[in-house]
Design a protein around this motif. Structure first.
Motif, PDB file in Angstrom:
ATOM      1  N   HIS A  21       0.907  -1.632  -0.164  1.00 57.34           N
ATOM      2  CA  HIS A  21       0.125   0.252  -0.355  1.00 57.34           C
ATOM      3  C   HIS A  21       1.239   1.304   0.083  1.00 57.34           C
ATOM      4  O   HIS A  21      -0.097   2.570  -0.338  1.00 57.34           O
ATOM      5  CB  HIS A  21      -0.658   0.061   1.392  1.00 57.34           C
ATOM      6  CG  HIS A  21      -1.721  -1.493   1.037  1.00 57.34           C
ATOM      7  ND1 HIS A  21      -3.260  -1.287   1.974  1.00 57.34           N
ATOM      8  CD2 HIS A  21      -2.341  -1.785   0.152  1.00 57.34           C
ATOM      9  CE1 HIS A  21      -3.666  -2.577   2.184  1.00 57.34           C
ATOM     10  NE2 HIS A  21      -3.324  -2.856   0.483  1.00 57.34           N
ATOM     11  N   SER A  54      -2.048   2.164  -2.797  1.00 54.95           N
ATOM     12  CA  SER A  54      -3.870   2.387  -2.521  1.00 54.95           C
ATOM     13  C   SER A  54      -4.321   2.336  -0.965  1.00 54.95           C
ATOM     14  O   SER A  54      -4.061   2.787  -0.412  1.00 54.95           O
ATOM     15  CB  SER A  54      -3.062   0.483  -2.897  1.00 54.95           C
ATOM     16  OG  SER A  54      -4.509   0.174  -2.482  1.00 54.95           O
ATOM     17  N   GLY A  60      -6.786  -0.169  -0.336  1.00 58.91           N
ATOM     18  CA  GLY A  60      -6.409  -1.500   0.081  1.00 58.91           C
ATOM     19  C   GLY A  60      -7.797  -2.180  -1.197  1.00 58.91           C
ATOM     20  O   GLY A  60      -8.109  -1.889  -2.001  1.00 58.91           O
ATOM     21  N   PRO A  61      -7.556  -3.134  -0.576  1.00 56.60           N
ATOM     22  CA  PRO A  61      -8.637  -4.610  -1.924  1.00 56.60           C
ATOM     23  C   PRO A  61      -9.900  -4.436  -1.414  1.00 56.60           C
ATOM     24  O   PRO A  61     -10.626  -3.387  -0.206  1.00 56.60           O
ATOM     25  CB  PRO A  61      -7.687  -5.994  -1.595  1.00 56.60           C
ATOM     26  CG  PRO A  61      -8.012  -5.803  -0.050  1.00 56.60           C
ATOM     27  CD  PRO A  61      -7.110  -4.955   0.491  1.00 56.60           C
ATOM     28  N   GLN A  62     -11.005  -4.768  -2.782  1.00 55.79           N
ATOM     29  CA  GLN A  62     -12.159  -4.847  -2.383  1.00 55.79           C
ATOM     30  C   GLN A  62     -12.705  -6.353  -2.167  1.00 55.79           C
ATOM     31  O   GLN A  62     -13.559  -6.791  -2.254  1.00 55.79           O
ATOM     32  CB  GLN A  62     -13.059  -4.528  -3.903  1.00 55.79           C
ATOM     33  CG  GLN A  62     -13.057  -4.496  -5.373  1.00 55.79           C
ATOM     34  CD  GLN A  62     -13.320  -4.070  -6.398  1.00 55.79           C
ATOM     35  OE1 GLN A  62     -13.965  -3.118  -5.852  1.00 55.79           O
ATOM     36  NE2 GLN A  62     -12.789  -4.726  -6.829  1.00 55.79           N
ATOM     37  N   ASP A 122      -8.598  -8.422  -5.092  1.00 52.31           N
ATOM     38  CA  ASP A 122      -8.832  -8.164  -6.381  1.00 52.31           C
ATOM     39  C   ASP A 122      -8.487  -6.356  -5.570  1.00 52.31           C
ATOM     40  O   ASP A 122      -9.856  -5.772  -5.175  1.00 52.31           O
ATOM     41  CB  ASP A 122      -9.776  -7.748  -6.803  1.00 52.31           C
ATOM     42  CG  ASP A 122     -10.310  -7.478  -8.195  1.00 52.31           C
ATOM     43  OD1 ASP A 122     -10.322  -7.712  -9.474  1.00 52.31           O
ATOM     44  OD2 ASP A 122     -11.327  -6.272  -8.208  1.00 52.31           O
ATOM     45  N   TYR A 123      -7.668  -5.610  -6.424  1.00 48.66           N
ATOM     46  CA  TYR A 123      -7.603  -4.355  -6.054  1.00 48.66           C
ATOM     47  C   TYR A 123      -8.639  -3.285  -7.017  1.00 48.66           C
ATOM     48  O   TYR A 123      -8.186  -3.565  -8.254  1.00 48.66           O
ATOM     49  CB  TYR A 123      -6.238  -3.811  -5.563  1.00 48.66           C
ATOM     50  CG  TYR A 123      -5.784  -4.282  -4.724  1.00 48.66           C
ATOM     51  CD1 TYR A 123      -5.001  -3.058  -3.732  1.00 48.66           C
ATOM     52  CD2 TYR A 123      -5.213  -5.527  -4.427  1.00 48.66           C
ATOM     53  CE1 TYR A 123      -4.775  -3.380  -2.341  1.00 48.66           C
ATOM     54  CE2 TYR A 123      -5.047  -5.708  -3.105  1.00 48.66           C
ATOM     55  CZ  TYR A 123      -4.600  -4.523  -2.413  1.00 48.66           C
ATOM     56  OH  TYR A 123      -3.900  -5.343  -1.367  1.00 48.66           O
ATOM     57  N   PRO A 174     -12.558  -0.246   0.304  1.00 44.94           N
ATOM     58  CA  PRO A 174     -11.173   0.174   0.890  1.00 44.94           C
ATOM     59  C   PRO A 174     -11.625   0.900   1.986  1.00 44.94           C
ATOM     60  O   PRO A 174     -10.163   1.505   2.412  1.00 44.94           O
ATOM     61  CB  PRO A 174     -10.707   0.044  -0.164  1.00 44.94           C
ATOM     62  CG  PRO A 174     -11.390   0.153  -1.140  1.00 44.94           C
ATOM     63  CD  PRO A 174     -12.545  -0.763  -0.389  1.00 44.94           C
TER      64      PRO A 174
END
Length: 451
Positions: free
Chosen positions: A270, A275, A277-279, A305-306, A445
């Motif tokens: 991150h 980022s 984070g992922p979803q 999955d981002y 996220p």
């Protein structure tokens, strides 16, 4: 996706000058999504003439002790108190850090002391949230080991307490303050690997201690361990030295492989990608070897999955942990993009690029002037470049504490505050939910909530 990279460069303050950025400039002014600065982490003597900060350690096991030892490498840092629930660790604290120490088994006695400026929290995970909130409410700055919380439900309460307190709170995923991560962040922002589309990370261990088989002291008993205080916020159990000294094996106190190790990889990823984070989160694995009564797997695989954001394109992440590794063990984070990849550790980055050169009309015309001809071979850049930390580098752990102490002294911010830390901890902890519930977990996220 060039737009995404442009916005990322702008967030870092690099837009329009990406190719001119040097590692020194990046180390000086690396900024993550909230606009924070990691300033002068390695600058010699920066803190040498400043007021002494007085620390207390709460939880003097392996990681807590390592944290304090690293903190004491900095100038004008003093330890005044140590809290632990095992007599043996309190006795050892005096041997290691001096007879002057105030020793206790009640962390609240530490928080009442006026001579404590900041606390290091190195307890088992199930105590992180409450001790952190109590420390902030008592007006103490706090450095807490990852994963900051024992469950996702605890995150927002701790964030609210931090915001209300006005104190500095740093979480200990130390690797994200490394030179390796800073260089990888710079290279990604400059487009060295093109648009990221995939990442993967690995932690592998083969020694018994690396699989949480920590030594049990010969004198471990209810006389030397304050067992009632230890389980006062957990389900009642008769005294069990394994649950105290090998707590990571049990969900009442620990967070499994993901909370111990995946969280480091999320923190670094991150930071590098900017980022949130992922979803989508999924995990599977099993208890393959360490069938010693532990409740968590010793082999764990996670897939994440981002989503596409202003900071980065959409990409996928795979993480692996293996406590049954018959080799020497290994750790790395790898980012793969449209033009190449990076293997990243805390001290080096190996950049690999596709061996091609984009057509340059200016050079083509110059080649003609110099007698060039159709089909003439080009001179190619290297396909692999290795960046290594300079000899004498004190390491990410040291740098992390430098950031913490500077923020306390100068009213600054830290790279891993509770918001950043929760966004790294949550997908790691949700791995456990996915594994035990055998289902995908959907995560927001941005709002930091399970969907």
């Amino acid at each position: 996706m060039k737009n995404n990279r442009r916005k990322f460069l702008k967030n870092l303050g690099l837009a329009g000058a990406a190719t001119a950025v040097t590692p020194a400039i990046l180390a000086k002014e690396a900024v993550h999504e909230q606009g924070r600065r990691i300033a002068y982490l390695n600058r010699p003597g920066l803190l040498s003439e400043e007021k002494t900060l007085k620390l207390a350690l709460i939880g003097a096991g392996g990681m807590g002790s390592a944290d304090l030892n690293t903190a004491l490498q900095h100038d004008n840092i003093e330890v005044v108190a140590v809290c632990d629930l095992y007599d043996g660790r309190l006795d050892k604290a005096k041997e290691k850090w001096g007879d002057h120490l105030f020793l206790t088994k009640d962390y609240k006695e530490v928080l009442k002391r006026k001579d404590v400026d900041a606390v290091i929290i190195g307890t088992p995970d199930h105590w992180h949230k409450q001790i952190s909130i109590d420390a902030l409410n008592a007006g103490k700055h706090a450095y807490c080991e990852k994963p900051m919380v024992h469950s996702v439900d605890e995150g927002h309460e701790l964030i609210r307490a931090w915001k209300k307190s006005g104190k500095i709170y740093m979480v200990g995923s130390q690797g994200l303050s490394s030179l390796g991560n800073e260089k990888a962040r710079q290279l990604l922002a400059e487009g060295a690997i093109g648009d990221i589309n995939y990442a993967e990370g690995l932690w592998a261990r083969h020694s018994p201690q690396g699989a949480w088989q920590y030594a049990i002291p010969g004198d471990a008993s209810e006389k030397t361990v304050d067992w009632d205080r230890y389980i006062s916020n957990a389900p009642k159990q008769p005294f069990d030295p394994l649950r105290f000294f090998r707590w990571r094996n049990y969900l009442d106190y620990g967070t499994g492989m993901s909370g111990d190790l995946f969280v480091h990889l999320f923190s670094s990823l991150h930071f590098i990608t900017n980022s949130n984070g992922p979803q989508k989160i999924s995990a599977m694995g099993g208890l393959r070897y360490w069938k010693d009564g532990r409740e968590v797997p010793d082999v764990l695989l996670g897939i994440f999955d981002y989503p596409e954001t202003e900071q980065h394109p959409g990409f996928d992440l795979s993480l692996r942990c293996n406590f049954v590794d018959g080799t020497s063990g290994s750790t790395y984070l790898k980012l793969v993009g449209s033009k190449g990849s990076m293997n990243i550790t805390w001290t080096d980055v190996t950049l690999k690029r596709n061996n091609h050169v984009e057509e340059d009309s200016f050079l083509k015309e110059k080649a003609k002037e110099m007698g060039g001809y159709e089909g003439r071979k080009k001179i190619l850049p290297p396909t692999e470049t290795v960046y290594q930390a300079e000899k004498g580098y004190k390491g990410a752990h040291y740098d992390h504490f430098a950031n913490f102490f500077r923020a306390i002294r100068h009213g600054g911010t830290v790279v891993e505050d509770p918001v950043f830390a929760f966004r790294a901890a949550a997908p790691a902890l949700l791995c456990n939910d996915s594994y035990f519930q055998n289902k995908y977990i959907n995560w927001d996220p941005v709002k930091m909530k399970v969907i």
